[in-house]
Design a protein around this motif. Sequence first.
Motif, short mmCIF file in Angstrom:
data_model
loop_
_atom_site.label_atom_id
_atom_site.label_comp_id
_atom_site.label_asym_id
_atom_site.label_seq_id
_atom_site.Cartn_x
_atom_site.Cartn_y
_atom_site.Cartn_z
N ALA A 1 0.83 -1.21 0.00
CA ALA A 1 0.00 0.00 0.00
C ALA A 1 0.86 1.26 0.00
O ALA A 1 0.34 2.37 -0.08
N ASN B 1 1.74 11.01 -11.78
CA ASN B 1 1.29 10.38 -10.53
C ASN B 1 -0.20 10.66 -10.32
O ASN B 1 -0.81 11.39 -11.09
N THR B 2 -0.73 10.09 -9.27
CA THR B 2 -2.15 10.25 -8.97
C THR B 2 -2.48 11.72 -8.78
O THR B 2 -3.51 12.22 -9.26
N SER B 3 -1.62 12.42 -8.05
CA SER B 3 -1.86 13.83 -7.75
C SER B 3 -1.99 14.65 -9.03
O SER B 3 -2.82 15.57 -9.10
N PHE C 1 -6.27 10.30 1.72
CA PHE C 1 -4.85 10.64 1.64
C PHE C 1 -4.77 12.10 1.15
O PHE C 1 -5.64 12.54 0.39
N SER D 1 -3.41 13.66 -1.14
CA SER D 1 -3.53 13.91 -2.60
C SER D 1 -4.96 14.22 -3.00
O SER D 1 -5.20 14.99 -3.92
N SER E 1 -11.34 7.99 -2.58
CA SER E 1 -10.43 6.87 -2.81
C SER E 1 -11.26 5.60 -2.79
O SER E 1 -12.13 5.44 -1.92
N TYR F 1 -6.44 4.74 2.55
CA TYR F 1 -5.04 4.36 2.76
C TYR F 1 -4.73 3.93 4.18
O TYR F 1 -3.84 3.11 4.40
N ASP G 1 -9.84 8.10 -6.87
CA ASP G 1 -8.42 7.85 -6.65
C ASP G 1 -8.33 6.35 -6.41
O ASP G 1 -8.71 5.85 -5.34
N ILE H 1 -5.63 4.30 -6.52
CA ILE H 1 -4.28 3.78 -6.33
C ILE H 1 -4.23 2.62 -5.32
O ILE H 1 -3.38 1.76 -5.42
N GLN H 2 -5.18 2.59 -4.38
CA GLN H 2 -5.15 1.51 -3.39
C GLN H 2 -5.98 0.30 -3.84
O GLN H 2 -6.16 -0.62 -3.06
N ASP I 1 -1.23 5.90 -9.58
CA ASP I 1 0.19 5.69 -9.91
C ASP I 1 0.49 4.19 -9.91
O ASP I 1 -0.25 3.40 -9.35
N HIS J 1 3.11 2.53 -8.57
CA HIS J 1 4.09 1.96 -7.64
C HIS J 1 3.53 1.18 -6.45
O HIS J 1 4.29 0.74 -5.61
N LYS J 2 2.21 1.03 -6.40
CA LYS J 2 1.66 0.23 -5.29
C LYS J 2 1.26 -1.14 -5.83
O LYS J 2 2.10 -1.93 -6.21
C1 PLP Z 1 -5.11 6.94 -1.56
C2 PLP Z 1 -3.80 7.47 -2.08
N1 PLP Z 1 -3.78 8.36 -3.08
C3 PLP Z 1 -2.63 8.83 -3.59
C4 PLP Z 1 -1.41 8.40 -3.10
C5 PLP Z 1 -0.13 8.88 -3.71
O1 PLP Z 1 -0.35 9.77 -4.73
P1 PLP Z 1 0.76 10.05 -5.84
O2 PLP Z 1 0.63 8.97 -6.88
O3 PLP Z 1 0.40 11.37 -6.37
O4 PLP Z 1 2.09 10.03 -5.17
C6 PLP Z 1 -1.37 7.49 -2.06
C7 PLP Z 1 -0.08 7.05 -1.49
O5 PLP Z 1 0.02 6.55 -0.40
C8 PLP Z 1 -2.60 6.99 -1.54
O6 PLP Z 1 -2.62 6.09 -0.56
#
Ligand code: PLP
Length: 379
Positions: free
Chosen positions: A17, A76-78, A103, A105, A148, A152, A177, A179-180, A200, A202-203
């Motif tokens: 995560a 990235n997600t942001s 999170f 972001s 999300s 997170y 969002d 990413i998780q 993103d 990387h998770k």
């Molecule tokens: C729910 C969530 N959104 C976004 C991010 C990270 O965003 P970004 O890809 O912009 O680094 C995380 C990272 O822990 C996250 O848990």
Amino acid sequence: MDEEFSLDADILYLNHAAVAPWPKRTAEAVKVFAEENHRQGSVDYPRWLNIERALRGRLQRLIHATSADDIALVKNTSEGLSLVAYGLPWQDGDNIVSTNQEFPSNRIVWESLRDRGVQLRCTDIAGDDPEGAIVAGIDAHTRLVSVSSVQYATGLRLDLMRLGAACRERGVLFCVDAIQSLGALCFDAEACHADFVAADAHKWMLGPEGVAMFYSRPEARAQLGLVQYGWHMVERAGDFDRTDWKPAASARRFEPGSPNMLGVHAMEASLSLLEQIGMPTVEAEVLGRTSRLVEAVLAEPELELVTPRDAGRRAGIVTFRFRGRDAEFHARLYRQLMDHRVICAHRGGGIRYSPHFHTGTDVIDEALRLALELARDAN
Ligand SMILES: Cc1ncc(COP(=O)(O)O)c(C=O)c1O
């Protein structure tokens, strides 16, 4: 798939995560790409473009988008969320509904619109009906709901189908969002009526940092003004002498310049593994591991579960606390766990473990045993 992961023997990796280890094929793809650049530069650029195309196709299938044209590759997600925040034509008095567990972001970007008269409403989703709470926050001035898919810190999984349907019914845009959950759970952007999805690599997607997916439904995309410009985002990119340009109709309009080809190669390799295994299998393996962890936590009277108990409310995250212990205790325990090579996170006031499909059950059991042992030694 065991040959794809060979973490150092002393590492108990429970931090997907945060940032995931790469599969072997991803490390290989990066090495080969580096060697190719070193020996012949961009001689084979058409092949690189094929990899980029393949990546968009994999992402389309991963999120069940109708077309790969709806996928932009961003940093990235942001950045994806910012494209929405600074692309929509806000009016003074508009509001955005989100939750109180996001999170940063998915909070800061909306808060940054305050100067434009846009209000962020963070609904409390700690109760039994988080979607009900979110929907209750919508009113006639709500333009967007942004959540999300999985929180997170608590690991709470939201019912996107219900949220998407409620947004659609009310004419409100729906931004996720993801990413998780992307790479851990099955995801269907069409079925849940998502207008925008960002994540993103990387998770759970097992890729590198700095390359991400931004999905936009065509009708929603048309509502976004552009905030970045360059040679690559026009309809006829590569026709450099043309002066009468217009933005690409596809999501490439959000990609102003040269792509992150190194990240593209790595992410494509990582997603090829997930696709080979199949997301339903990956999801079942992830949920099986988190269920094992949840049951083990519930069996220990000293522990309390931060993550929801209901299996349908979980994804790959399990957060737990030691009863009656304060934040300082958990911060110290986290540092001790890391010293013992239990790679985890300090979130939600407790310890967050996040196993992926390939994590051995022995890793999960040993990491929990160690947490209990270190906590008892601290007495
Ligand atoms: C729910 C969530 N959104 C976004 C991010 C990270 O965003 P970004 O890809 O912009 O680094 C995380 C990272 O822990 C996250 O848990």
